[in-house]
Design a protein around this motif. Structure first.
Motif, PDB file in Angstrom:
ATOM      1  N   TYR A 100       0.844  -1.186   0.000  1.00  0.00           N
ATOM      2  CA  TYR A 100       0.000   0.000   0.000  1.00  0.00           C
ATOM      3  C   TYR A 100       0.880   1.237   0.000  1.00  0.00           C
ATOM      4  CZ  TYR A 100       1.123   0.411   4.998  1.00  0.00           C
ATOM      5  OH  TYR A 100       1.785   0.539   6.191  1.00  0.00           O
TER       6      TYR A 100
ATOM      7  N   SER B  60      -4.373   1.993  -2.270  1.00  0.00           N
ATOM      8  CA  SER B  60      -3.734   0.988  -3.112  1.00  0.00           C
ATOM      9  C   SER B  60      -2.745   1.687  -4.046  1.00  0.00           C
ATOM     10  CB  SER B  60      -4.776   0.240  -3.938  1.00  0.00           C
ATOM     11  OG  SER B  60      -5.374   1.106  -4.877  1.00  0.00           O
TER      12      SER B  60
ATOM     13  N   GLU C  32      -2.368   1.353  -7.101  1.00  0.00           N
ATOM     14  CA  GLU C  32      -3.040   1.679  -8.358  1.00  0.00           C
ATOM     15  C   GLU C  32      -3.825   2.982  -8.274  1.00  0.00           C
ATOM     16  OE1 GLU C  32      -1.838  -2.304  -7.989  1.00  0.00           O
ATOM     17  OE2 GLU C  32      -3.314  -1.275  -6.741  1.00  0.00           O
ATOM     18  N   SER C  33      -4.086   3.462  -7.054  1.00  0.00           N
ATOM     19  CA  SER C  33      -4.847   4.703  -6.874  1.00  0.00           C
ATOM     20  C   SER C  33      -3.972   5.953  -6.954  1.00  0.00           C
ATOM     21  CB  SER C  33      -5.564   4.686  -5.515  1.00  0.00           C
ATOM     22  OG  SER C  33      -6.465   3.613  -5.426  1.00  0.00           O
TER      23      SER C  33
ATOM     24  N   GLN D 198       4.303   4.200  -8.352  1.00  0.00           N
ATOM     25  CA  GLN D 198       3.536   3.174  -7.646  1.00  0.00           C
ATOM     26  C   GLN D 198       4.471   2.172  -6.985  1.00  0.00           C
ATOM     27  OE1 GLN D 198       0.943   1.255 -10.433  1.00  0.00           O
ATOM     28  NE2 GLN D 198      -0.423   3.024 -10.667  1.00  0.00           N
TER      29      GLN D 198
ATOM     30  N   SER E  13       5.515   2.238  -2.682  1.00  0.00           N
ATOM     31  CA  SER E  13       4.724   1.217  -2.010  1.00  0.00           C
ATOM     32  C   SER E  13       5.443   0.721  -0.765  1.00  0.00           C
ATOM     33  CB  SER E  13       4.467   0.033  -2.949  1.00  0.00           C
ATOM     34  OG  SER E  13       3.515   0.357  -3.933  1.00  0.00           O
TER      35      SER E  13
ATOM     36  N   GLU F  19       1.269  -5.612   4.325  1.00  0.00           N
ATOM     37  CA  GLU F  19      -0.177  -5.509   4.120  1.00  0.00           C
ATOM     38  C   GLU F  19      -0.841  -4.658   5.197  1.00  0.00           C
ATOM     39  OE1 GLU F  19      -1.667  -6.606   1.403  1.00  0.00           O
ATOM     40  OE2 GLU F  19       0.301  -7.309   0.726  1.00  0.00           O
TER      41      GLU F  19
ATOM     42  N   SER G 117      -7.203  -2.690   5.252  1.00  0.00           N
ATOM     43  CA  SER G 117      -8.082  -2.111   4.253  1.00  0.00           C
ATOM     44  C   SER G 117      -7.492  -0.816   3.745  1.00  0.00           C
ATOM     45  CB  SER G 117      -9.473  -1.830   4.842  1.00  0.00           C
ATOM     46  OG  SER G 117      -9.384  -0.895   5.907  1.00  0.00           O
ATOM     47  N   TYR G 118      -7.966  -0.380   2.600  1.00  0.00           N
ATOM     48  CA  TYR G 118      -7.514   0.877   2.005  1.00  0.00           C
ATOM     49  C   TYR G 118      -8.582   1.940   2.185  1.00  0.00           C
ATOM     50  CZ  TYR G 118      -4.188  -2.101  -0.520  1.00  0.00           C
ATOM     51  OH  TYR G 118      -3.200  -2.982  -0.849  1.00  0.00           O
TER      52      TYR G 118
ATOM     53  N   ILE H 163      -9.611   4.513   0.160  1.00  0.00           N
ATOM     54  CA  ILE H 163      -9.473   5.021  -1.219  1.00  0.00           C
ATOM     55  C   ILE H 163     -10.587   6.014  -1.514  1.00  0.00           C
ATOM     56  CG2 ILE H 163      -9.426   4.368  -3.650  1.00  0.00           C
ATOM     57  CD1 ILE H 163      -8.392   1.658  -2.805  1.00  0.00           C
TER      58      ILE H 163
END
Length: 311
Positions: free
Chosen positions: A2, A11, A13-14, A297, A301, A305, A308-309, A311
């Motif tokens: 993350y 994430s 990807e965000s 990204q 990172s 883990e 939760s994200y 987002i």
């Protein structure tokens, strides 16, 4: 994996189009003796960033750390006002900018303090940093306090898995930084070596890239240091050597005079000016996507883990 923003984890990807090395609230005037280096007008910075957003910018890695004028409340205001992802920093900068209360720290002191900020929050808030940086060496040398700082930062990065972003004064000491990280067993895929567009020796930068570390070409638009045409020539050479997966771009604005309303290049300079020039010289859209999106990204990172994200 993350990415830790000031509003919570997201994430990778965000992240979107990302400037890898910027300052949104900074004050170096205590040492530089120049009020132009006190960039702390939240309204001015917010307005300048609007153009960065309009050109597609979505995220900022904000590498102003303790003693540089870090202002968590300003970052929160900017992030919420512009719907902009901001990643904040822990650590100290370099000699002589390290504040007095940290100037006699040992490596263990730096390590414990950074881990505390990473775990508990910055400056009495619950806002967590997402990067250790910018951790700096001086021109062609490590000053004694910088050596302690680097060792502390390395241990904090190894424990917390946060990325570590460095400052190299005028591009110097990049290989020495890499050698220290290797000696201490820090994974180079969580290291960003800064200001290598100020290093005119492409062979040295290629050696840094060959180590596996990320390399930031992050002073784009600062033509008083080096012409952007020369930065472009170097970048094209690095791409030709196959290092498109390790390069990052930014502009490292630190002054009121850098704002466009004041005649400066503005936070949008990479997207507005430099990227179109890359296209003109044949850099592909896939490569540009890597420089602006995919590589940040990976570089920022945190390799563990979360539940939760946000987002």
């Amino acid at each position: 994996m993350y990415i830790q923003t000031i509003l919570g984890p997201i994430s990778p990807e965000s992240l979107g189009v990302c400037a890898c090395h910027e300052h949104l609230s900074i004050d170096l005037s205590r040492i530089k003796g120049d009020l132009d280096t006190a960039l702390q007008d939240v309204s001015l910075v917010t307005e300048d960033l609007r153009s960065f957003k309009e050109y597609g910018g979505k995220s900022i890695i904000e590498v102003t750390n303790y003693g540089m004028g870090r202002d968590v409340s300003a970052l929160l205001h900017i992030s919420k006002s512009l719907n902009l992802h901001i990643v904040a920093s822990t650590g100290c900068y370099k000699d002589p900018f390290i504040p007095e209360d940290k100037f006699h720290f040992t490596r263990d002191d730096f390590y414990k303090w950074m881990v505390d900020e990473i775990t508990n929050g910055l400056d009495g808030t619950n806002v967590l940093p997402g990067v250790i940086g910018e951790i700096g060496s001086s021109y062609n040398t490590f000053e004694p306090i910088e050596t302690e700082l680097f060792y502390g930062a390395i241990e904090a990065a190894k424990e917390t898995k946060l990325p570590l972003s460095t400052h190299t004064t005028l591009g110097t000491m990049a290989i020495e930084q890499i050698n220290l990280f290797v000696k201490e067993g820090l994974s180079l895929d969580q290291v960003i070596i800064g200001h290598q567009d100020l290093n005119p020796n492409d062979a040295i930068v290629l050696d840094v890239l060959s180590s596996g570390a990320f390399v930031a070409l992050d002073t784009i638009g600062k033509e008083n240091y080096r012409k952007d045409a020369d930065r472009l020539t170097s970048l094209l050479a690095f791409l030709e050597h196959g290092y498109e997966d390790q390069l990052l771009l930014s502009s490292d604005l630190t002054r009121n005079s850098h704002m466009r309303v004041n005649g400066g290049q503005g936070y949008d300079v990479v997207l507005r000016s430099f990227v179109p020039t890359l296209r003109h010289f044949g850099v592909t859209e896939e490569q540009i996507q890597k420089l602006l999106v995919t590589n940040p990204q990976k570089a920022f990172s945190i390799r563990k883990e979360v539940n939760s994200y946000a987002i």
